[in-house]
Design a protein around this motif. Structure first.
Motif, mmCIF file in Angstrom:
data_model
loop_
_atom_site.group_PDB
_atom_site.id
_atom_site.type_symbol
_atom_site.label_atom_id
_atom_site.label_comp_id
_atom_site.label_asym_id
_atom_site.label_seq_id
_atom_site.Cartn_x
_atom_site.Cartn_y
_atom_site.Cartn_z
ATOM 1 N N GLY A 183 0.806 -1.209 0.000
ATOM 2 C CA GLY A 183 0.000 0.000 0.000
ATOM 3 C C GLY A 183 0.843 1.265 0.000
ATOM 4 O O GLY A 183 1.930 1.312 0.567
ATOM 5 N N GLU A 184 0.280 2.282 -0.630
ATOM 6 C CA GLU A 184 0.908 3.601 -0.753
ATOM 7 C C GLU A 184 -0.039 4.646 -0.186
ATOM 8 O O GLU A 184 -1.257 4.562 -0.382
ATOM 9 C CB GLU A 184 1.159 3.871 -2.236
ATOM 10 C CG GLU A 184 1.401 5.332 -2.623
ATOM 11 C CD GLU A 184 1.133 5.547 -4.111
ATOM 12 O OE1 GLU A 184 1.968 5.105 -4.933
ATOM 13 O OE2 GLU A 184 0.077 6.156 -4.451
ATOM 14 N N THR A 185 0.488 5.623 0.514
ATOM 15 C CA THR A 185 -0.300 6.808 0.824
ATOM 16 C C THR A 185 0.427 8.019 0.274
ATOM 17 O O THR A 185 1.454 7.898 -0.403
ATOM 18 C CB THR A 185 -0.595 6.936 2.327
ATOM 19 O OG1 THR A 185 -1.601 7.954 2.520
ATOM 20 C CG2 THR A 185 0.641 7.248 3.140
ATOM 21 N N CYS A 186 -0.124 9.212 0.532
ATOM 22 C CA CYS A 186 0.406 10.442 -0.059
ATOM 23 C C CYS A 186 0.442 11.534 1.005
ATOM 24 O O CYS A 186 -0.325 11.496 1.974
ATOM 25 C CB CYS A 186 -0.488 10.897 -1.213
ATOM 26 S SG CYS A 186 -0.811 9.632 -2.465
ATOM 27 N N PRO A 187 1.298 12.546 0.832
ATOM 28 C CA PRO A 187 1.411 13.590 1.861
ATOM 29 C C PRO A 187 0.111 14.335 2.104
ATOM 30 O O PRO A 187 -0.162 14.759 3.241
ATOM 31 C CB PRO A 187 2.506 14.517 1.315
ATOM 32 C CG PRO A 187 2.653 14.175 -0.120
ATOM 33 C CD PRO A 187 2.271 12.741 -0.262
ATOM 34 N N GLN A 188 -0.715 14.483 1.072
ATOM 35 C CA GLN A 188 -1.969 15.212 1.259
ATOM 36 C C GLN A 188 -2.895 14.496 2.241
ATOM 37 O O GLN A 188 -3.626 15.147 2.997
ATOM 38 C CB GLN A 188 -2.667 15.442 -0.077
ATOM 39 C CG GLN A 188 -2.877 14.230 -0.946
ATOM 40 C CD GLN A 188 -1.738 13.965 -1.899
ATOM 41 O OE1 GLN A 188 -0.584 14.154 -1.542
ATOM 42 N NE2 GLN A 188 -2.052 13.525 -3.116
#
Length: 475
Positions: free
Chosen positions: A261-266
């Protein structure tokens, strides 16, 4: 020209130490203390961290969407990435069901040729699996080194693929050594909720979030994981935003499935309330999946810390507020989805993660660079500081203070999603294959210097080792 980076604290995903780095012909050839070499330029990194260059696994440059095109192309986007400490990106080739896959690849090569200042690769969207795709794909994987395939589970009647296409893509990926990426939202239900909201006269930007509730991200994530298990394949869930999706990834990893899984700074820093800003300002924060309630941020940080999520991508997809986001002025469903994130990804993760103690320095390097390099067939050429690796290096001042602002950023867009945020730490100089792209915070690179990356096949056979039922397995 040879270079020696001296007097810095070198940080990788595994180690932290004081040392010098000798670079020759774009490659790291020696690491030690008090290094010397004839005719070598000495670069003093005193007081700085020396990080491997960031690997951003998720960008959309020069991409058409909703009747317009992203503001940042491969020149402006990669310049901004370099200022931010990113030395490698992987961008998405969008395909069309009525055209060969190779046509999309050719199009993206044309978009990037002579423009990128840092190195880059491509992911390939799969919208349908037919005889032509089955014939073409092995050749593209072998000749182009495109070893990751993207399937959209959302954007009904535009990008969305059905479950059969996802399952067949997973089977192809297992056979050909590719990693399947999914945008995990239930597009069919979202389409219904959007129509209902508009029928009821609800047109404001916040309804972008209200028609894409987190339960639909969790449902799609779980469905994709189940199909991955059935196919005995591998899955990478992009831009994870919420507890519901994290839970499904953790459950899959606890079973030993090859699910990442990947998340993002936003999603780590912003929340749904930004969509409620008056005078249509909320449109600046419209992207998919949408921002969530603030408490989800702690879940995402914890998931990065304990290994349930492995990477942080930017999902760079910039549209001007004036003239582009305004296309949805009276209809939230027509607001171009996306935001400008490529430049601030690296520094935000350092400032809010490592500096504030949410994650260690080594974990920071892992999620910002190393894990993506491993998953997408670039390690150890990219993603680490080691003898034989490309000299992609960020000299980083951990004490610098700055305020993020559209007035000072280098993206070709008229707003910054993190406007006014105070952060600690920033890149001073950035090298790609041993050449300065950013030197003393000034751009000194050349458009076209960036090289296209032919990536290795996905190489993590078998199930994940299961160590801790609360940690979602290990990577």
């Amino acid at each position: 020209m040879k270079k020696i980076i001296k007097n810095g604290t070198v940080v990788t995903a595994a180690d932290t130490y004081f040392g010098d780095i000798l670079i020759d012909d774009g490659v790291i050839v020696m690491i030690g203390v008090d290094l010397d070499a004839e005719d070598a330029e000495v670069v003093d990194a005193s007081g700085c961290y020396v990080f491997p260059g960031g690997v951003d696994p998720h960008t959309h440059l020069d991409m058409p969407f909703g009747g317009t095109v992203t503001k940042d192309d491969f020149e402006t986007g990669t310049i901004a990435a370099a200022y931010g400490g990113t030395t490698t990106i992987i961008d998405f080739c969008l395909t069309s069901k009525d055209a060969p896959l190779s046509k999309a690849v050719e199009t993206w090569h044309a978009k990037s040729k002579g423009k990128a200042v840092i190195d880059y690769g491509f992911h390939l969207m799969i919208g349908d699996v037919n005889d032509d795709v089955l014939f073409e794909l092995p050749q593209i994987i072998e000749e182009e080194g495109i070893t990751s395939l993207k399937v959209f589970m959302a954007y009904k009647n535009v990008l969305q693929a059905d479950d059969g296409t996802l399952f067949k893509t997973l089977l192809m990926a297992k056979e050909h050594g590719s990693l399947v990426m999914v945008h995990a939202e239930n597009g069919d239900v979202i389409a219904y909720l959007i129509d209902k909201a508009l029928e009821e006269g609800n047109t404001e930007p916040v309804y972008h979030a209200l028609t894409r509730p987190p339960v639909l991200e969790g449902e799609a994530t779980g469905r994709a994981a189940n199909l991955t298990e059935l196919a005995d394949s591998q899955l990478y869930v992009v831009h994870v935003t919420c507890a519901e999706a994290v839970m499904k990834i953790a459950e899959a990893r606890n079973k030993g499935l090859r699910v990442y899984g990947e998340t993002c700074p936003q999603y780590l820093m912003l929340d749904q309330s930004y969509l409620e800003k008056p005078d249509f300002e909320g449109a600046k924060y419209v992207w998919s999946p949408p921002l969530r309630e603030k408490w989800n941020q702690d879940v995402l940080w914890d998931a990065l810390l304990n290994g349930q999520l492995q990477t942080v991508g930017s999902d760079q997809c910039s549209f001007d507020f004036k003239g582009q986001k305004e296309l949805g002025l009276n209809d939230f469903s027509k607001i171009p989805n996306g935001g400008p994130m490529i430049e601030d990804r690296f520094s935000i993760l350092y400032s809010e993660g490592a500096h504030k103690g949410r994650i260690s320095l080594n974990k920071f390097v892992d999620v910002i660079s190393t894990a993506s390099a491993k998953l997408f067939g670039l390690f150890p050429k990219k993603g680490t500081i080691a003898i034989g690796s490309d000299a992609d290096i960020v000299i980083f001042d951990p004490h610098a203070q700055r305020t993020i602002s559209a007035e000072t950023h280098h993206m070709n867009v008229d707003y910054n999603a993190f406007e006014g945020m105070q952060i600690t730490g920033e890149p001073v100089s950035v090298l790609v294959r041993g050449e300065f792209i950013i030197r003393d915070k000034q751009f000194v690179g050349t458009p076209g210097y960036g090289q296209y990356l032919h990536r290795k096949r996905f190489n993590q056979p078998g199930k994940l080792p299961i160590k801790d039922k609360t940690a979602g397995g290990v990577f």
